[in-house]
Motif scaffolding. Structure first.
Motif, PDB file in Angstrom:
ATOM      1  N   MET A   1     -36.151  30.031 -50.299  1.00  0.00           N
ATOM      2  CA  MET A   1     -36.156  29.261 -49.080  1.00  0.00           C
ATOM      3  C   MET A   1     -34.811  29.372 -48.356  1.00  0.00           C
ATOM      4  SD  MET A   1     -38.529  27.895 -47.767  1.00  0.00           S
ATOM      5  CE  MET A   1     -40.145  27.440 -47.961  1.00  0.00           C
ATOM      6  N   PHE A   2     -33.737  29.177 -49.090  1.00  0.00           N
ATOM      7  CA  PHE A   2     -32.414  29.232 -48.473  1.00  0.00           C
ATOM      8  C   PHE A   2     -32.140  30.620 -47.918  1.00  0.00           C
ATOM      9  CE2 PHE A   2     -27.808  29.630 -48.369  1.00  0.00           C
ATOM     10  CZ  PHE A   2     -27.440  28.438 -47.747  1.00  0.00           C
ATOM     11  N   LEU A   3     -32.433  31.645 -48.689  1.00  0.00           N
ATOM     12  CA  LEU A   3     -32.185  33.017 -48.265  1.00  0.00           C
ATOM     13  C   LEU A   3     -32.956  33.338 -46.987  1.00  0.00           C
ATOM     14  CD1 LEU A   3     -30.917  35.816 -48.807  1.00  0.00           C
ATOM     15  CD2 LEU A   3     -32.917  36.325 -50.198  1.00  0.00           C
ATOM     16  N   ALA A   4     -34.210  32.960 -46.937  1.00  0.00           N
ATOM     17  CA  ALA A   4     -35.059  33.293 -45.797  1.00  0.00           C
ATOM     18  C   ALA A   4     -34.738  32.492 -44.542  1.00  0.00           C
ATOM     19  CB  ALA A   4     -36.524  33.081 -46.171  1.00  0.00           C
ATOM     20  N   ASN A   5     -34.247  31.256 -44.695  1.00  0.00           N
ATOM     21  CA  ASN A   5     -34.123  30.373 -43.541  1.00  0.00           C
ATOM     22  C   ASN A   5     -32.709  29.951 -43.172  1.00  0.00           C
ATOM     23  OD1 ASN A   5     -37.052  29.740 -42.880  1.00  0.00           O
ATOM     24  ND2 ASN A   5     -36.963  29.359 -45.066  1.00  0.00           N
ATOM     25  N   CYS A   6     -31.760  30.112 -44.056  1.00  0.00           N
ATOM     26  CA  CYS A   6     -30.432  29.531 -43.816  1.00  0.00           C
ATOM     27  C   CYS A   6     -29.286  30.535 -43.807  1.00  0.00           C
ATOM     28  CB  CYS A   6     -30.137  28.457 -44.867  1.00  0.00           C
ATOM     29  SG  CYS A   6     -31.440  27.230 -45.060  1.00  0.00           S
ATOM     30  N   THR A   7     -29.420  31.608 -44.573  1.00  0.00           N
ATOM     31  CA  THR A   7     -28.274  32.499 -44.762  1.00  0.00           C
ATOM     32  C   THR A   7     -27.849  33.242 -43.501  1.00  0.00           C
ATOM     33  OG1 THR A   7     -29.701  34.274 -45.553  1.00  0.00           O
ATOM     34  CG2 THR A   7     -28.681  32.864 -47.217  1.00  0.00           C
ATOM     35  N   ALA A   8     -28.759  33.482 -42.582  1.00  0.00           N
ATOM     36  CA  ALA A   8     -28.390  34.207 -41.365  1.00  0.00           C
ATOM     37  C   ALA A   8     -27.267  33.486 -40.610  1.00  0.00           C
ATOM     38  CB  ALA A   8     -29.606  34.382 -40.465  1.00  0.00           C
ATOM     39  N   CYS A   9     -27.228  32.178 -40.696  1.00  0.00           N
ATOM     40  CA  CYS A   9     -26.190  31.407 -39.995  1.00  0.00           C
ATOM     41  C   CYS A   9     -25.134  30.834 -40.941  1.00  0.00           C
ATOM     42  CB  CYS A   9     -26.833  30.271 -39.211  1.00  0.00           C
ATOM     43  SG  CYS A   9     -27.987  30.839 -37.936  1.00  0.00           S
ATOM     44  N   HIS A  10     -25.576  30.306 -42.073  1.00  0.00           N
ATOM     45  CA  HIS A  10     -24.659  29.591 -42.969  1.00  0.00           C
ATOM     46  C   HIS A  10     -24.123  30.462 -44.096  1.00  0.00           C
ATOM     47  CE1 HIS A  10     -25.414  25.809 -40.955  1.00  0.00           C
ATOM     48  NE2 HIS A  10     -26.695  26.103 -40.970  1.00  0.00           N
ATOM     49  N   ASN A  11     -24.483  31.695 -44.164  1.00  0.00           N
ATOM     50  CA  ASN A  11     -24.186  32.722 -45.162  1.00  0.00           C
ATOM     51  C   ASN A  11     -24.751  32.353 -46.530  1.00  0.00           C
ATOM     52  OD1 ASN A  11     -22.098  31.827 -47.029  1.00  0.00           O
ATOM     53  ND2 ASN A  11     -20.576  32.139 -45.444  1.00  0.00           N
ATOM     54  N   PHE A  12     -24.697  33.288 -47.448  1.00  0.00           N
ATOM     55  CA  PHE A  12     -25.404  33.119 -48.719  1.00  0.00           C
ATOM     56  C   PHE A  12     -24.847  32.012 -49.600  1.00  0.00           C
ATOM     57  CE2 PHE A  12     -21.994  35.934 -49.774  1.00  0.00           C
ATOM     58  CZ  PHE A  12     -21.671  35.644 -51.081  1.00  0.00           C
ATOM     59  N   GLU A  13     -23.653  31.529 -49.301  1.00  0.00           N
ATOM     60  CA  GLU A  13     -23.107  30.440 -50.131  1.00  0.00           C
ATOM     61  C   GLU A  13     -22.869  29.158 -49.341  1.00  0.00           C
ATOM     62  OE1 GLU A  13     -19.393  31.092 -52.034  1.00  0.00           O
ATOM     63  OE2 GLU A  13     -18.331  31.186 -50.156  1.00  0.00           O
ATOM     64  N   GLY A  14     -23.425  29.067 -48.133  1.00  0.00           N
ATOM     65  CA  GLY A  14     -23.358  27.826 -47.365  1.00  0.00           C
ATOM     66  C   GLY A  14     -22.013  27.536 -46.735  1.00  0.00           C
ATOM     67  N   SER A  15     -21.185  28.553 -46.555  1.00  0.00           N
ATOM     68  CA  SER A  15     -19.844  28.339 -46.006  1.00  0.00           C
ATOM     69  C   SER A  15     -19.773  28.447 -44.484  1.00  0.00           C
ATOM     70  CB  SER A  15     -18.853  29.328 -46.622  1.00  0.00           C
ATOM     71  OG  SER A  15     -18.728  29.064 -47.994  1.00  0.00           O
ATOM     72  N   GLY A  16     -20.898  28.736 -43.837  1.00  0.00           N
ATOM     73  CA  GLY A  16     -20.912  28.815 -42.382  1.00  0.00           C
ATOM     74  C   GLY A  16     -20.124  29.998 -41.866  1.00  0.00           C
TER      75      GLY A  16
END
Length: 88
Positions: A1-16
């Protein structure tokens, strides 16, 4: 879920980080879970909204659980910045 929906903006470790056209995605590590959940529903600033029909509540909670595991792990950005890493 995170990889598909969040990483494009927040990167793979959530650092933005920086985004196109002068945008910036905030760091989402260490953010209270209720704020993460609310952001998924409301899409603050230029963030997409993720309705319960798009991402069900249990999957939103799984994203939050993943972020909580990241909070317990060392940041790869700190390791790249010359901080001691595993085996050092």
């Amino acid at each position: 879920m995170f990889l598909a929906n969040c990483t494009a903006c927040h990167n793979f470790e959530g650092s933005g980080g920086a985004m196109p056209r002068g945008g910036f995605a905030p760091k989402i590590r260490g953010v209270d879970s209720k704020h993460i959940y609310e952001a998924m529903l409301t899409g603050p600033q230029s963030m997409d909204t993720f309705s319960d029909g798009n991402i069900p509540p249990e999957d939103k909670k799984a994203v939050i659980a993943y972020l909580e595991t990241l909070d317990k792990a060392p940041s790869l950005q700190r390791l790249h910045a010359g901080q001691p890493g595993p085996g050092q």
